[in-house]
Design an enzyme around this catalytic site. Structure first.
Site, short mmCIF file in Angstrom:
data_model
loop_
_atom_site.label_atom_id
_atom_site.label_comp_id
_atom_site.label_asym_id
_atom_site.label_seq_id
_atom_site.Cartn_x
_atom_site.Cartn_y
_atom_site.Cartn_z
N ILE A 26 0.84 -1.20 0.00
CA ILE A 26 0.00 0.00 0.00
C ILE A 26 0.88 1.25 0.00
CG2 ILE A 26 -1.76 1.23 1.40
CD1 ILE A 26 -2.77 -1.44 0.39
N TRP A 154 10.02 -2.22 8.91
CA TRP A 154 9.54 -1.34 7.84
C TRP A 154 9.94 0.10 7.99
CZ3 TRP A 154 6.94 2.12 10.63
CH2 TRP A 154 6.25 1.69 11.76
N LYS A 178 15.10 -11.36 4.93
CA LYS A 178 13.63 -11.26 4.93
C LYS A 178 13.23 -9.82 5.20
CE LYS A 178 10.02 -11.37 7.69
NZ LYS A 178 9.14 -10.57 6.88
N SER A 232 10.44 -5.37 16.73
CA SER A 232 9.83 -5.13 18.04
C SER A 232 10.37 -6.11 19.08
CB SER A 232 8.31 -5.30 17.93
OG SER A 232 8.03 -6.63 17.53
N GLU A 253 18.17 -5.85 17.52
CA GLU A 253 18.00 -4.40 17.64
C GLU A 253 16.51 -4.15 17.82
OE1 GLU A 253 20.04 -2.14 18.07
OE2 GLU A 253 21.86 -3.25 17.64
N CYS A 287 13.08 3.69 16.31
CA CYS A 287 13.48 3.07 17.58
C CYS A 287 14.23 4.09 18.42
CB CYS A 287 14.35 1.87 17.31
SG CYS A 287 15.68 2.24 16.16
N GLU A 386 6.88 2.21 24.04
CA GLU A 386 7.28 2.79 22.76
C GLU A 386 6.02 3.11 21.96
OE1 GLU A 386 9.14 0.07 19.87
OE2 GLU A 386 10.68 1.60 19.63
P1 NAD Z 1 8.12 -6.33 13.93
O1 NAD Z 1 8.82 -6.94 15.10
O2 NAD Z 1 6.66 -6.45 13.84
O3 NAD Z 1 8.70 -6.96 12.57
C1 NAD Z 1 10.07 -6.96 12.27
C2 NAD Z 1 10.34 -8.07 11.28
O4 NAD Z 1 10.13 -9.32 11.94
C3 NAD Z 1 9.44 -8.06 10.06
O5 NAD Z 1 10.19 -8.43 8.92
C4 NAD Z 1 8.41 -9.12 10.41
O6 NAD Z 1 7.80 -9.72 9.28
C5 NAD Z 1 9.27 -10.13 11.14
N1 NAD Z 1 8.52 -11.05 12.02
C6 NAD Z 1 7.28 -10.88 12.54
N2 NAD Z 1 6.94 -11.98 13.27
C7 NAD Z 1 7.99 -12.82 13.22
C8 NAD Z 1 8.27 -14.10 13.80
N3 NAD Z 1 7.38 -14.73 14.59
N4 NAD Z 1 9.48 -14.67 13.58
C9 NAD Z 1 10.40 -14.03 12.82
N5 NAD Z 1 10.19 -12.85 12.22
C10 NAD Z 1 9.00 -12.23 12.43
O7 NAD Z 1 8.61 -4.82 13.88
P2 NAD Z 1 8.13 -3.67 12.91
O8 NAD Z 1 6.74 -3.29 13.32
O9 NAD Z 1 8.39 -4.07 11.50
O10 NAD Z 1 9.16 -2.50 13.27
C11 NAD Z 1 8.99 -1.66 14.36
C12 NAD Z 1 9.86 -2.10 15.53
O11 NAD Z 1 11.22 -2.18 15.12
C13 NAD Z 1 9.84 -1.10 16.65
O12 NAD Z 1 9.69 -1.75 17.89
C14 NAD Z 1 11.22 -0.44 16.58
O13 NAD Z 1 11.70 0.08 17.79
C15 NAD Z 1 12.06 -1.57 16.08
N6 NAD Z 1 13.27 -1.04 15.43
C16 NAD Z 1 14.46 -1.10 16.11
C17 NAD Z 1 15.61 -0.58 15.54
C18 NAD Z 1 16.94 -0.63 16.28
O14 NAD Z 1 17.96 -0.40 15.65
N7 NAD Z 1 16.96 -0.88 17.58
C19 NAD Z 1 15.56 -0.01 14.27
C20 NAD Z 1 14.34 0.03 13.60
C21 NAD Z 1 13.19 -0.50 14.20
#
Ligand code: NAD
Length: 482
Positions: A26, A154, A178, A232, A253, A287, A386
């Site tokens: 989207i 994302w 991935k 997350s 991270e 983050c 957060e």
């Molecule tokens: P998310 O945890 O929902 O997803 C991250 C990735 O994990 C995606 O590719 C998702 O498809 C995958 N994923 C989801 N379920 C999974 C599973 N059961 N097993 C393996 N992989 C799985 O996070 P988001 O919503 O995409 O991103 C936001 C989060 O990322 C926030 O909490 C943010 O703080 C964190 N973040 C941290 C940093 C850092 O450097 N510390 C940088 C960017 C984002």
């Protein structure tokens, strides 16, 4: 920009293919469907890991110079595709073009930096380890740790990928990447660029898909030596649990709840700019967002007034609007999540200084006004969790010790910022803060040379710098009887 109706979402062993998962992509600024990516499942993960495992013996024996040359090709390829990557990222993620440009330039800098480190590996060679015995000698080798799985979010899709992919390839690892199912388009373009850069088949593989269909089997595959995950905390814990079953390494991270400390002698205009940058860049979906602003009593009234005026003047608009300052949130789910936080914050008694709603001139798209709360209760979710949206929580403090205690009172410890005119105070406060990176009077600049990662539940390990390379290396000692 016109998109094909569907895109192949799997790249493995040098070939593109379509998988059974139909991921709807989207544009968050218009809510329109951009395209459908045909991503993979457990079977594609299995094939990608097989391809990477077969490619590993040859790739791991290449010289640092050979790997460095390919990383430089990738940096140049990204440079040549810069405009396209900016457009794709703004279209898919909702961030303004100037922010997407910062991301693309960071990707180029990261690949160039790790090209240099890879080239340096040959000259550094094995190192002798002095021993307290003349009967033995020892040398230390660093070897690539194997096939690695990279799972990214994302919010900074290409940057989080580059911070993992460049050091993994520099170390001599083979990779299965991935991307987030929410923002696969920049990664697909990056993969198309990488495919032209001279990597042997199977060294770099990509499987688009959901976390459960792709991320989970990748985390569990026993042939994977290490998972490097950004996302997350909830998912990070699941990844770690799966990885534990086959005792594979993890780098995580995760989230943050970081603070900007505005000390009593601060330049108020600078503090306001840094508060807006730390809270509203990428629509707060960082983050590293300094979503807690701690301001000294002496200048709190003046600071709040200037912050309110600046926040209300921020131009929220389509990412392609030439005057845009803040774009859209990434999708409906994230939008609702942030609105939920705002509602709960109000119910908990926090005072809304400005924002909190959709801008009146933007009836479509996931747009939100820059939002500032004061008087936020310390036990409220708004203060503790957060938010991942353009929401700042401001609190006053009367002593620096109180400010440091408030900043450190969180399960996270990713970053912090300090604004003061006194260099010695700045350093002392920076040393007291439990955070992996502290900025003094500076915006959130990040260089590939400095470590990225945090204390407590924000991270396991560090990315960037030599630490980012070491994360993909094993240490071997060879001890010989003399
Ligand atoms: P998310 O945890 O929902 O997803 C991250 C990735 O994990 C995606 O590719 C998702 O498809 C995958 N994923 C989801 N379920 C999974 C599973 N059961 N097993 C393996 N992989 C799985 O996070 P988001 O919503 O995409 O991103 C936001 C989060 O990322 C926030 O909490 C943010 O703080 C964190 N973040 C941290 C940093 C850092 O450097 N510390 C940088 C960017 C984002």
């Amino acid at each position: 920009m016109n998109f094909p109706t569907t895109l192949d979402g799997i790249y493995l062993n040098g070939q593109w293919s379509a998988g059974p998962a139909h991921l709807r992509v989207i544009n968050p600024a218009t809510e329109a469907l951009l395209t459908t990516v045909n991503g993979g499942d457990e079977q594609a993960v299995d094939q990608a890991v097989t391809a990477a495992t077969q490619a590993f013996p040859d790739w791991s024996r290449t010289s640092g110079a050979e790997r460095g040359a390919i990383l430089r090709n990738i940096a140049n390829g990204v440079r040549n595709g810069r405009e396209q990557l900016i457009t794709l990222q703004s279209s898919n993620n909702g961030k303004p073009q100037f922010e997407a440009a910062i991301d693309v330039d960071d990707v180029i800098a990261t690949f160039e930096y790790y090209a240099e480190l890879a080239e340096g590996l040959d000259a550094a060679g094995d190192t002798n380890v002095p021993l307290p015995s003349e009967d033995f000698s020892a040398r230390l080798r660093r070897e690539p740790c194997g096939v690695v799985g990279l799972i990214v979010p994302w919010n900074f899709p290409m940057v989080t990928t580059a911070w993992k992919l460049a050091p993994a390839l520099a170390a001599g690892c083979c990779v299965v990447l991935k991307p987030s199912e929410v923002t696969p388009l920049p990664e697909l373009e990056l993969a198309a660029i990488i495919a032209e850069c001279g990597l042997p088949n199977g060294v770099f593989n990509l499987v688009c898909g959901t976390g459960l269909a792709v991320g989970a089997p990748l985390s569990a595959d026993p042939r994977i030596a290490k998972i490097s995950f950004t996302g997350s905390n909830a998912v990070g814990v699941q990844v770690m649990q799966r990885a534990a079953e086959t005792v594979k390494g993890v780098s995580l991270e995760l989230g943050g709840k970081s603070s900007l400390l505005v000390l009593a002698d601060a330049d108020i205009d600078l503090a306001v700019e840094l508060a807006c940058g730390g809270g509203f860049f990428n629509a707060g979906q960082m983050c590293s967002a300094t979503s807690r602003v701690l301001v000294a009593d002496e200048l709190a009234d003046e600071f709040l007034e200037r912050l309110r005026k600046r926040a209300q003047a921020i131009r929220v608009a389509d990412p392609f609007d030439p005057e845009v300052e803040m774009g859209a949130l990434v999708n409906q789910a994230q939008y609702q999540r942030v609105l939920g936080h705002i509602d709960r914050g109000l119910s908990a008694g926090a005072r809304l200084l400005c924002g909190g709603n959709r801008p009146a001139d933007l009836p479509r798209g996931y747009f939100l006004q820059p939002t500032v709360f004061t008087d936020v209760p310390l036990d409220s979710a708004l203060w503790r969790e957060e938010i991942f949206g353009p929401v700042l929580c401001v609190r006053r403090f009367s002593t620096q010790a109180e400010a440091i205690a408030l900043a450190n009172d969180t399960q996270f410890g990713l970053v912090a910022s300090v604004v003061t005119r006194d260099a010695a105070t700045a350093d002392r406060v920076a040393n007291e803060l439990q955070a992996g990176l502290v900025w003094i009077n500076a915006p959130q600049v990040i260089f590939p040379q400095t470590a990225w990662g945090g204390y407590k539940q924000s991270s396991i390990g560090r990315e960037l710098g030599p630490w980012g390379l070491a994360a993909f290396q094993e240490i071997k000692h060879v001890v010989r009887a003399v």
